[in-house]
Enzyme design. Structure first.
Site, PDB file in Angstrom:
ATOM      1  N   SER A  96     -94.293  58.171 -23.427  1.00  0.00           N
ATOM      2  CA  SER A  96     -95.462  59.008 -23.187  1.00  0.00           C
ATOM      3  C   SER A  96     -96.699  58.516 -23.940  1.00  0.00           C
ATOM      4  O   SER A  96     -97.195  57.435 -23.685  1.00  0.00           O
ATOM      5  CB  SER A  96     -95.114  60.457 -23.552  1.00  0.00           C
ATOM      6  OG  SER A  96     -96.090  61.353 -23.119  1.00  0.00           O
ATOM      7  N   ASP A 230    -102.422  59.793 -20.343  1.00  0.00           N
ATOM      8  CA  ASP A 230    -101.564  59.174 -21.349  1.00  0.00           C
ATOM      9  C   ASP A 230    -100.688  58.121 -20.684  1.00  0.00           C
ATOM     10  O   ASP A 230    -100.803  57.866 -19.484  1.00  0.00           O
ATOM     11  CB  ASP A 230    -100.729  60.223 -22.092  1.00  0.00           C
ATOM     12  CG  ASP A 230     -99.653  60.854 -21.224  1.00  0.00           C
ATOM     13  OD1 ASP A 230     -99.797  60.816 -19.984  1.00  0.00           O
ATOM     14  OD2 ASP A 230     -98.676  61.389 -21.777  1.00  0.00           O
ATOM     15  N   ASP A 232     -97.624  57.767 -19.652  1.00  0.00           N
ATOM     16  CA  ASP A 232     -96.742  58.005 -18.503  1.00  0.00           C
ATOM     17  C   ASP A 232     -97.344  58.960 -17.482  1.00  0.00           C
ATOM     18  O   ASP A 232     -96.683  59.340 -16.521  1.00  0.00           O
ATOM     19  CB  ASP A 232     -95.368  58.495 -18.957  1.00  0.00           C
ATOM     20  CG  ASP A 232     -95.378  59.926 -19.462  1.00  0.00           C
ATOM     21  OD1 ASP A 232     -96.408  60.361 -20.007  1.00  0.00           O
ATOM     22  OD2 ASP A 232     -94.349  60.614 -19.329  1.00  0.00           O
ATOM     23  N   ASP A 234     -98.350  62.159 -17.533  1.00  0.00           N
ATOM     24  CA  ASP A 234     -98.118  63.604 -17.417  1.00  0.00           C
ATOM     25  C   ASP A 234     -99.141  64.425 -18.196  1.00  0.00           C
ATOM     26  O   ASP A 234     -99.115  65.655 -18.165  1.00  0.00           O
ATOM     27  CB  ASP A 234     -96.686  63.990 -17.812  1.00  0.00           C
ATOM     28  CG  ASP A 234     -96.344  63.682 -19.261  1.00  0.00           C
ATOM     29  OD1 ASP A 234     -97.204  63.128 -19.983  1.00  0.00           O
ATOM     30  OD2 ASP A 234     -95.204  63.988 -19.677  1.00  0.00           O
TER      31      ASP A 234
END
Length: 429
Positions: A96, A230, A232, A234
């Site tokens: 993340s 960010d 990833d 999400d």
């Protein structure tokens, strides 16, 4: 059994130290035993270690008779959507917002992160070291069309959104949204200025992205509005036309008002966390909207949303879930929903954001040690005394790092600083 590997957002650690190929292989075998002779969709962000972990997890899964569909670089919410469409399991290899040396493993099923009980089941299988020998071996297959399926689904959701004439700046954090975000905004008619769109795995989140929103605020030249994701995909944080950062709390506030006006805000309720700013709570209350709080972590936000029937919830960090759009936090969907609210209202982002108070809030990380105790009489007295004077104090162990986070919120910044330092001294003593 206490969960040993899984934290609040899957398994996470520094690659080669706390997260190894050996562990990834075992996770693959354990998950494979649960799945049976089915299939698992695997996606990853751009980290250098992603290829190695992908190979290890795939080997574990296929050894248990499971077919693996490899999506390549794809945001976590995209993999979640694919698992929902195909009613299958999924794995995302990502840490993340963490630096490049970190990586992680998230396990999904049918669009959602797996529950704690299934994490424990995987833990127990890993710890037992016993995996039955399967007579059938699975295969790995390329599933690059998964990206197109996700983009198609997003465009279908926003089929009535026309961004012609909009100037949008995007910071892709050198992460997974490099494969999706620019294309979607351009398809909807926006003119797009892009920053940090490299897939060099050593650059992800480095001085950019949702954890460094000032980068976009300082660098964007043409955008009327900016979005910074960010690693990833999400999370998302916005930047308004005056180059002010608009955090997740304020995005939630704007979306809540917009959805309520449309009659889409279920039960006039929004879900936040213990870290949600009191300014947002006051703003929502004035507009007849209730805020429910839960533990930090988007999985807990989602649980509370499902329990309460709410369809909007999220965190100050930019994890925002719009449940009638997606089953997980999706930075791209959140950004497009915000654009839709702005277009319908005819207002600038800065005008909306300024209406939402943001009370001073300081967070400090204290390195967690074995002798550190949160059950401390001196600590309790500080918290009680501060609370009685109108300050909100949250002390919690991080679910992803070996630190304890101290957060104090109130209307006097100098007093907040004193309280934070006082608590730090007690924890470190």
């Amino acid at each position: 059994m206490r969960v040993k590997y899984f934290g609040t957002d899957g398994i996470r650690g520094v690659f080669g130290e706390t997260l190894t190929d050996e562990l990834a292989f075992k996770v693959g075998k354990a998950l494979g035993e649960i799945v049976g002779e089915g299939r698992v969709i695997v996606g990853k962000d751009t980290r250098v270690s992603g290829d190695s972990l992908e190979a290890a997890i795939s080997a574990g899964l296929t050894s248990m008779g499971v077919d693996v569909l490899l999506c390549g670089v794809l945001p976590t919410p995209a993999v979640a959507l694919l698992t929902r469409i195909t009613r299958s399991f999924g794995v995302v290899i990502s840490a993340s917002h963490n630096p490049p040396e970190y990586n992680g493993i998230k396990v999904l099923k049918g669009g959602y992160k797996i529950p704690d009980e299934m994490e424990v089941k995987i833990e127990e299988k890993i710890e037992s070291g016993y995996f039955p020998v399967r007579s059938v071996v699975g295969r790995t297959k390329s599933f690059r069309e998964g990206r197109d399926m996700y983009i198609g689904a997003v465009l279908e959701i926003f089929r009535d959104l026309d961004l012609t004439g909009e100037m949008v700046s995007l910071d892709l954090a050198n992460g997974a949204t490099t494969t999706t975000a620019k294309e979607v905004f351009e398809f909807l008619g926006a003119k797009v200025e892009v920053f940090n769109d490299s897939q060099d795995g050593l650059l992800i989140n480095q001085g950019c992205g949702a954890t460094h929103p000032r980068f976009l605020a300082e660098e964007m030249k043409n955008g009327k509005v900016g979005f910074t994701f960010d690693g990833d995909g999400d999370r998302v944080i916005a930047v308004d036309e005056e180059r002010n950062v608009v955090n997740g709390d304020r995005i939630i506030g704007i979306l809540a008002v917009g959805l309520k006006e449309e009659g889409r805000l279920n039960s006039d309720t929004v879900v936040g966390t213990v870290m949600t700013n009191g300014g947002l709570e006051d703003f929502l209350k004035e507009r007849g909207i209730k805020l429910l709080r839960t533990k930090v972590g988007d999985k807990y936000v989602l649980e509370k949303m499902i329990e309460s029937g709410a369809n909007l919830g999220g965190e100050r960090s930019g994890h925002i879930i719009i449940l009638d759009r997606s089953t997980t936090g999706d930075g791209l969907i959140t950004a497009l929903e915000l654009m839709r609210v702005l277009r319908r209202s005819g207002r600038n982002l800065s005008d909306f954001a300024k209406e939402i108070p943001d009370y001073p809030q300081i967070t400090k990380n204290v390195r967690r040690t074995e002798r550190m105790s949160l059950e401390n009489e001196n600590l309790r007295k500080i918290v009680e005394e501060s609370t009685s004077r109108g300050y909100r104090v949250v002390i919690r162990p991080s679910g992803t790092e070996p630190v304890v986070r101290i957060t104090v919120e109130g209307k006097d910044r100098e007093e907040i600083e004193k309280i934070v330092e006082e608590i730090s001294r007690v924890l470190e003593s």
